[in-house]
Design an enzyme around this catalytic site. Structure first.
Site, PDB file in Angstrom:
ATOM      1  N   CYS A 112     -10.540   5.110  -7.454  1.00 43.06           N
ATOM      2  CA  CYS A 112     -10.294   3.873  -6.391  1.00 43.06           C
ATOM      3  C   CYS A 112     -10.954   3.989  -5.225  1.00 43.06           C
ATOM      4  CB  CYS A 112      -8.908   3.868  -6.219  1.00 43.06           C
ATOM      5  SG  CYS A 112      -7.905   3.752  -7.700  1.00 43.06           S
ATOM      6  N   HIS A 252      -6.593   0.487   0.604  1.00 38.74           N
ATOM      7  CA  HIS A 252      -6.545   0.258  -0.870  1.00 38.74           C
ATOM      8  C   HIS A 252      -5.396  -0.096  -1.524  1.00 38.74           C
ATOM      9  CE1 HIS A 252      -6.771   1.231  -5.339  1.00 38.74           C
ATOM     10  NE2 HIS A 252      -6.043   2.190  -5.265  1.00 38.74           N
ATOM     11  N   ASN A 283      -3.412  -3.333  -8.323  1.00 40.70           N
ATOM     12  CA  ASN A 283      -4.342  -2.268  -8.005  1.00 40.70           C
ATOM     13  C   ASN A 283      -5.690  -2.571  -9.160  1.00 40.70           C
ATOM     14  OD1 ASN A 283      -5.775  -0.009  -7.946  1.00 40.70           O
ATOM     15  ND2 ASN A 283      -4.130   1.562  -8.106  1.00 40.70           N
TER      16      ASN A 283
HETATM   17  O1  UT7 Z   1      -4.906   3.680  -7.121  1.00 41.24           O
HETATM   18  C1  UT7 Z   1      -4.772   5.070  -7.485  1.00 41.24           C
HETATM   19  C2  UT7 Z   1      -3.513   5.561  -6.623  1.00 41.24           C
HETATM   20  N1  UT7 Z   1      -2.349   5.077  -7.354  1.00 41.24           N
HETATM   21  C3  UT7 Z   1      -1.371   4.999  -6.651  1.00 41.24           C
HETATM   22  O2  UT7 Z   1      -1.197   5.312  -5.560  1.00 41.24           O
HETATM   23  C4  UT7 Z   1       0.094   4.868  -7.284  1.00 41.24           C
HETATM   24  C5  UT7 Z   1       1.040   5.800  -6.792  1.00 41.24           C
HETATM   25  N2  UT7 Z   1       2.430   5.464  -7.262  1.00 41.24           N
HETATM   26  C6  UT7 Z   1       3.246   4.608  -7.101  1.00 41.24           C
HETATM   27  O3  UT7 Z   1       2.882   3.513  -6.431  1.00 41.24           O
HETATM   28  C7  UT7 Z   1       4.644   4.780  -7.598  1.00 41.24           C
HETATM   29  O4  UT7 Z   1       5.179   6.036  -7.840  1.00 41.24           O
HETATM   30  C8  UT7 Z   1       4.947   3.869  -8.786  1.00 41.24           C
HETATM   31  C9  UT7 Z   1       4.933   2.369  -8.435  1.00 41.24           C
HETATM   32  C10 UT7 Z   1       3.966   4.144  -9.777  1.00 41.24           C
HETATM   33  C11 UT7 Z   1       6.477   4.220  -9.238  1.00 41.24           C
HETATM   34  O5  UT7 Z   1       7.359   3.783  -8.140  1.00 41.24           O
HETATM   35  P1  UT7 Z   1       8.415   5.034  -7.721  1.00 41.24           P
HETATM   36  O6  UT7 Z   1       9.262   4.504  -6.851  1.00 41.24           O
HETATM   37  O7  UT7 Z   1       7.824   6.400  -7.632  1.00 41.24           O
HETATM   38  O8  UT7 Z   1       9.295   5.181  -9.036  1.00 41.24           O
HETATM   39  P2  UT7 Z   1       9.561   6.597 -10.039  1.00 41.24           P
HETATM   40  O9  UT7 Z   1       8.355   6.678 -10.731  1.00 41.24           O
HETATM   41  O10 UT7 Z   1      10.235   7.466  -9.336  1.00 41.24           O
HETATM   42  O11 UT7 Z   1      10.637   5.770 -11.172  1.00 41.24           O
HETATM   43  C12 UT7 Z   1      11.924   5.435 -10.514  1.00 41.24           C
HETATM   44  C13 UT7 Z   1      12.608   4.799 -11.823  1.00 41.24           C
HETATM   45  C14 UT7 Z   1      12.584   5.758 -13.302  1.00 41.24           C
HETATM   46  O12 UT7 Z   1      13.826   5.776 -13.607  1.00 41.24           O
HETATM   47  P3  UT7 Z   1      15.120   6.809 -13.392  1.00 41.24           P
HETATM   48  O13 UT7 Z   1      14.308   8.186 -13.927  1.00 41.24           O
HETATM   49  O14 UT7 Z   1      15.270   7.044 -12.015  1.00 41.24           O
HETATM   50  O15 UT7 Z   1      16.101   6.440 -14.401  1.00 41.24           O
HETATM   51  C15 UT7 Z   1      11.539   5.174 -13.933  1.00 41.24           C
HETATM   52  O16 UT7 Z   1      11.755   5.452 -15.177  1.00 41.24           O
HETATM   53  O17 UT7 Z   1      12.127   3.756 -12.262  1.00 41.24           O
HETATM   54  C16 UT7 Z   1      11.767   3.686 -13.545  1.00 41.24           C
HETATM   55  N3  UT7 Z   1      10.740   2.866 -13.890  1.00 41.24           N
HETATM   56  C17 UT7 Z   1      10.777   1.313 -14.082  1.00 41.24           C
HETATM   57  N4  UT7 Z   1      11.722   0.636 -14.203  1.00 41.24           N
HETATM   58  C18 UT7 Z   1      11.487  -0.725 -14.227  1.00 41.24           C
HETATM   59  C19 UT7 Z   1       9.120   3.111 -13.868  1.00 41.24           C
HETATM   60  N5  UT7 Z   1       8.491   2.041 -14.048  1.00 41.24           N
HETATM   61  C20 UT7 Z   1       9.371   0.995 -14.141  1.00 41.24           C
HETATM   62  C21 UT7 Z   1       9.347  -0.218 -14.163  1.00 41.24           C
HETATM   63  N6  UT7 Z   1      10.210  -1.065 -14.570  1.00 41.24           N
HETATM   64  N7  UT7 Z   1       8.104  -1.053 -14.566  1.00 41.24           N
END
Ligand code: UT7
Length: 330
Positions: A112, A252, A283
């Site tokens: 990225c 980004h 993204n």
């Molecule tokens: O471009 C290169 C750089 N990339 C980035 O910078 C991306 C960085 N990361 C992020 O943007 C975020 O971490 C995400 C958007 C990927 C995820 O958001 P988060 O707030 O960190 O969520 P999480 O991974 O901690 O997941 C929270 C919950 C989980 O459920 P439990 O374990 O709390 O029951 C996941 O299973 O959300 C669940 N989850 C979803 N639920 C509904 C994960 N993806 C989804 C989804 N829909 N699409």
């Protein structure tokens, strides 16, 4: 003499993948996606659209904007992590399509942060007098490496391309500074494990879904905020510009919450000076700040003498920031 961006262009495929579409594909909701990422929709390339063809469209617009002809381009640098082929380079495919007869061509891979790495290389070649006009291109077909059964990644990514002409002469965005960084220790937090020479394609790698993006989202999030803030501040220090002299932030577009966390660390930047496309395009990896920069320039709201701060972060990890100054009379 400072290298200048004298023209920009971008290309987004027509097909829209909305949060409602994704609700029908995996267990997710519009509410979750919007509140966790700020994304509402993203663009998806057609089967017959590739990083090369999307890049060509972005380049045509950038060359038209810069008023340069194909014969005047000395070098083309393409940043992509989804090249048409492992080889030949996507840069060579674009070079041929555009008839850049006298241009050398190379692909680079900085995920990225690719646009900023390409800009930095172009700046060095221009300022050392080796070349006069360089096309930098960032083009991604991330839909080709996304697992549409994995809700933790498939909601995040979209396709698109951006380009810029970087030159010795002309009015435009003077590239005051580019600061780059990398930390290979974190390589496994965001990667595509299959398809390279370590895990060449076999039935097993396909069965194990190794040809799709794997990301530890939470971890990546924290590093992204920290690294983009530090790179931005390092870049400002280098050119001795104060935070309050920055007129626009073009970050980004990985997640609206990441952008907001960075913005909070820049106390003088009002939210309407932070350029956002993540709601519409998701993204798009290397292309993301190039698309945002092109759209910002086309709004005609950037004024003479204003400073633009670009920052990016991606797999590797890689990161960077750049300070651009808009000068109409050069
Ligand atoms: O471009 C290169 C750089 N990339 C980035 O910078 C991306 C960085 N990361 C992020 O943007 C975020 O971490 C995400 C958007 C990927 C995820 O958001 P988060 O707030 O960190 O969520 P999480 O991974 O901690 O997941 C929270 C919950 C989980 O459920 P439990 O374990 O709390 O029951 C996941 O299973 O959300 C669940 N989850 C979803 N639920 C509904 C994960 N993806 C989804 C989804 N829909 N699409």
């Amino acid at each position: 003499m400072k290298a200048k961006i004298i023209g920009t262009g971008s290309y987004l495929p027509k097909k829209i993948l909305s949060n409602l579409d994704l609700e029908r594909m995996v267990e997710t909701s519009d509410e979750w996606i919007v509140s966790r990422t700020g994304m509402k929709e993203r663009r998806i390339a057609d089967d017959n659209e590739y990083p090369s063809t999307m890049g060509v469209e972005a380049c045509k617009l950038a060359m038209m904007d810069a008023k340069v002809t194909p014969e005047e381009i000395d070098f083309i640098i393409v940043a992509t992590l989804t090249p048409d082929y492992i080889f030949p380079s996507t840069a060579c495919l674009i070079q041929e399509s555009l008839g850049l007869k006298s241009a050398a061509a190379i692909d680079i891979q900085a995920a990225c942060t690719g646009y900023l790495y390409a800009l930095s290389i172009a700046k060095s070649f221009i300022e050392s007098g080796v070349y006069n006009n360089i096309l930098i291109v960032a083009s991604e077909k991330l839909s080709s490496i996304v697992d549409y059964e994995d809700r933790s990644t498939c909601v995040l990514f979209g396709d698109g391309a951006s380009a810029a002409v970087v030159s010795k002469n002309g009015p435009g965005l003077s590239v005051e500074s580019v600061c780059l960084g990398a930390d290979g220790e974190q390589a496994e937090l965001l990667m595509l494990p299959g398809g390279g020479s370590r895990n060449p394609a076999t039935q097993k790698t396909v069965n194990e879904k190794l040809h799709y993006i794997k990301m530890a989202g939470n971890e990546v999030f924290k590093h992204a905020v920290r690294r983009m803030e530090a790179a931005s501040k390092q870049c400002l220090d280098q050119v001795q510009i104060k935070e309050e002299e920055v007129s626009w932030l073009v970050p980004h577009q990985a997640n609206k919450r990441i952008i907001e966390a960075i913005a909070k660390r820049f106390t003088h930047l009002p939210s309407d000076k932070i350029f956002i496309t993540v709601d519409r395009y998701g993204n798009t990896s290397a292309s993301s700040i190039g698309i945002a920069l092109d759209e910002l320039m086309k709004t005609n709201t950037v004024k003479e003498g204003e400073n633009l701060l670009l920052t990016a972060f991606g797999s590797g990890f890689t990161w960077g920031a750049s300070l651009l100054k808009f000068t109409r009379n050069a």
